[in-house]
Scaffold this motif. Structure first.
Motif, PDB file in Angstrom:
ATOM      1  N   ALA A 105       0.842  -1.208   0.000  1.00 44.27           N
ATOM      2  CA  ALA A 105       0.000   0.000   0.000  1.00 44.27           C
ATOM      3  C   ALA A 105       0.873   1.252   0.000  1.00 44.27           C
ATOM      4  CB  ALA A 105      -0.916  -0.009   1.219  1.00 44.27           C
ATOM      5  N   VAL A 152       2.229   1.780  -3.521  1.00 47.24           N
ATOM      6  CA  VAL A 152       1.170   2.336  -4.384  1.00 47.24           C
ATOM      7  C   VAL A 152       0.940   3.807  -4.047  1.00 47.24           C
ATOM      8  CG1 VAL A 152      -1.306   2.213  -4.898  1.00 47.24           C
ATOM      9  CG2 VAL A 152       0.056   0.102  -4.794  1.00 47.24           C
ATOM     10  N   GLU A 160       1.186   6.906  -6.642  1.00 45.28           N
ATOM     11  CA  GLU A 160       0.086   7.861  -6.869  1.00 45.28           C
ATOM     12  C   GLU A 160       0.540   9.286  -6.590  1.00 45.28           C
ATOM     13  OE1 GLU A 160      -2.896   6.027  -4.358  1.00 45.28           O
ATOM     14  OE2 GLU A 160      -3.944   5.203  -6.121  1.00 45.28           O
ATOM     15  N   THR A 197       0.057   5.956 -12.586  1.00 45.07           N
ATOM     16  CA  THR A 197      -1.206   5.209 -12.440  1.00 45.07           C
ATOM     17  C   THR A 197      -0.950   3.707 -12.608  1.00 45.07           C
ATOM     18  OG1 THR A 197      -1.676   5.128 -14.799  1.00 45.07           O
ATOM     19  CG2 THR A 197      -2.336   7.146 -13.601  1.00 45.07           C
ATOM     20  N   LYS A 198      -2.013   2.925 -12.377  1.00 49.40           N
ATOM     21  CA  LYS A 198      -1.852   1.467 -12.525  1.00 49.40           C
ATOM     22  C   LYS A 198      -1.705   1.086 -13.997  1.00 49.40           C
ATOM     23  CE  LYS A 198      -6.797   0.316 -12.209  1.00 49.40           C
ATOM     24  NZ  LYS A 198      -7.333   1.667 -12.407  1.00 49.40           N
ATOM     25  N   TYR A 206      -7.715  -2.620   0.550  1.00 50.55           N
ATOM     26  CA  TYR A 206      -6.989  -1.337   0.436  1.00 50.55           C
ATOM     27  C   TYR A 206      -7.410  -0.589  -0.822  1.00 50.55           C
ATOM     28  CZ  TYR A 206      -3.258  -2.287   3.933  1.00 50.55           C
ATOM     29  OH  TYR A 206      -2.519  -2.506   5.081  1.00 50.55           O
ATOM     30  N   TYR A 213      -6.048  -1.456  -3.935  1.00 45.82           N
ATOM     31  CA  TYR A 213      -4.958  -1.413  -4.930  1.00 45.82           C
ATOM     32  C   TYR A 213      -4.777  -2.767  -5.617  1.00 45.82           C
ATOM     33  CZ  TYR A 213      -1.960  -3.503  -1.284  1.00 45.82           C
ATOM     34  OH  TYR A 213      -1.412  -4.320  -0.327  1.00 45.82           O
ATOM     35  N   TRP A 265      -3.307  -3.027  -9.067  1.00 47.07           N
ATOM     36  CA  TRP A 265      -1.889  -2.701  -9.251  1.00 47.07           C
ATOM     37  C   TRP A 265      -1.040  -3.959  -9.160  1.00 47.07           C
ATOM     38  CZ3 TRP A 265       0.249   2.532  -9.153  1.00 47.07           C
ATOM     39  CH2 TRP A 265      -0.711   3.533  -9.087  1.00 47.07           C
TER      40      TRP A 265
END
Ligand SMILES: Nc1ccc(Br)nc1
Length: 420
Positions: free
Chosen positions: A142, A145, A149, A154-155, A253, A255, A258
């Motif tokens: 997390a 990620v 961000e 971005t993913k 979370y 994400y 991702w």
């Protein structure tokens, strides 16, 4: 004249480079703070014994080690994790667990510069000590990620490949490979995306891992779903349970998109024992952006009592290359709030007093230190992206005033000096 270039493989950071580096490190520190982590640091110079591992890793093959003037075997740290382990062992039972620590530090390698690669980089590390469950890995993913961000990725730009060394462990056990070869096999298998398969097979064969095993290992690493992994190693295997739990937490979370399950991710450090992961650019142009995993037996390998540990390292180079490629690299300007200019040498003490007061009030002030014309002062203030130009002139000063030019609103006013 001396050679003005920095030593081979190292970088200078001119002010504009430092502004970018401070921005990036500021993002690292902000993510660490938002996850409640505490910062630590340790010397760049460590005893060599901290890094001596007999698993054929590149990181130890390229150790920047030497004998100091006291005939001590020392090394410039190639990574931060062993220093973290040393501090944890030093603190011992006094360390309240779980501990969540981060660091940003320069790390070194002695690379035969045949490839002209750098010998130093800065790494951001986040580690959680004392949490045996994959909740720790989920928290660290997390954080990664969150960093992506924050810097505008971005993913679609990047992802994080996730696997577990327990996958490789169960396959090797199935093929009868002795546990003591596990670390070395992982280090060799990690080279699959860097070396031709024959070379990897050669190195594994030199370890006594027969060709049939290699085929088994390679087919396991080519799986692309947790279901297929479950079919291979058993649905109740620890690796499958860990990874299913990790993806469930990732969903929570927010994400999960991702993440990519990829059992070919092994990572090249001998001490990983469980979940491993690495950030990658989806365009596939760059080396890993970051990487990490669980290493529950590192303290034991250093002679201490084991404690569950998991962490990652995030370098300062690949991320900058990626942001550059994406046109998202900021160019933080050199900015001050006020430029203060005495219009006569006799007014210099007055101008210095005004600058001091503004600085004590928290303003960033550039005090012009030589006799300069107004035109120069204007240009200088614009170059510094200043908000105000404060002119200290004789007639105004007699009235206790100065002239303030607001450079954003293009307004000018004569105001009492102590009203600034
Ligand atoms: N470990 C390590 C150290 C320095 C650089 Br540059 N890359 C990797």
């Amino acid at each position: 004249m001396i050679d003005t270039q920095p030593p081979r493989g190292t970088r200078d950071f001119f002010p504009e480079d430092m502004r970018l580096r401070n921005w990036l490190f500021g993002e690292f520190a902000a993510v660490s703070a938002s996850f409640g982590f505490e910062q630590f640091d340790a010397p760049v110079l460590e005893s060599e014994e901290l890094f001596v591992r007999k698993a054929g890793e590149e990181i130890t093959d390229q150790l920047y080690n030497f004998e100091d003037k006291g005939q001590r075997r020392v090394a410039l740290r190639p990574e931060l994790t062993p220093s973290l382990a040393r501090l944890v062992l030093q603190r011992g039972k006094a360390l309240t667990l779980p501990a969540k620590w981060f660091a940003i530090g320069q790390c070194w390698r002695y690379e035969r510069t045949t490839r002209g690669r750098r010998r130093e980089h800065y790494q951001w590390n986040m580690d959680i000590i004392g949490v045996p469950g994959v909740e720790a890995e989920a928290e660290l993913l997390a954080a990664i990620v969150a960093l992506f961000e924050r810097v505008g990725l971005t993913k679609e730009d990047v992802g994080i490949k996730v696997s577990s060394r327990k996958v490789l462990q169960s396959v090797l056990t199935q093929y009868g490979v002795p546990p003591e070869s596990f670390a070395r096999v992982c280090v060799i298998v990690d080279k699959l995306d860097k070396l031709p398969r024959e070379k990897v097979e050669e190195e594994l064969a030199a370890l006594g891992v027969p060709a049939a095993t290699i085929d088994g290992v390679l087919s396991a690493l080519s799986l692309r779903s947790l279901e297929a992994l479950g079919d291979l190693v058993g649905r109740d295997s620890e690796a499958v349970a860990d990874l299913n739990r990790l993806f469930e937490l990732a969903e929570g979370y927010g994400y999960k998109d991702w993440l990519v399950f990829d059992p070919s991710v092994v990572r090249g450090l001998a001490y990983y024992t469980g979940v491993v992961f690495e950030g990658f650019d989806r365009a596939g142009q760059l080396r890993a952006i970051c990487g990490g995993g669980r290493y529950d037996r590192l303290l034991g390998s250093l002679g201490g009592a084991d404690s569950p540990m998991v962490g990652f390292g995030f370098g300062d180079a690949v991320i900058v290359e990626l942001l550059k490629d994406k046109g998202k690299l900021p160019a933080p300007p050199h900015t001050v709030d006020d430029v203060v200019v005495p219009l006569d040498a006799s007014l210099r003490p007055a101008a210095a007093g005004i600058a001091s007061r503004l600085r004590r009030a928290g303003r960033r002030v550039d005090l012009v230190l030589e006799a300069k014309k107004m035109k120069w002062a204007f240009k200088h203030a614009e170059k510094l992206h200043a908000s105000r130009l404060v002119l200290v002139g004789a007639s105004e000063w007699e009235r206790g005033n100065v002239v303030v030019k607001d450079l954003a609103k293009f307004e000018q006013a004569e105001v009492p000096a102590d009203s600034l």
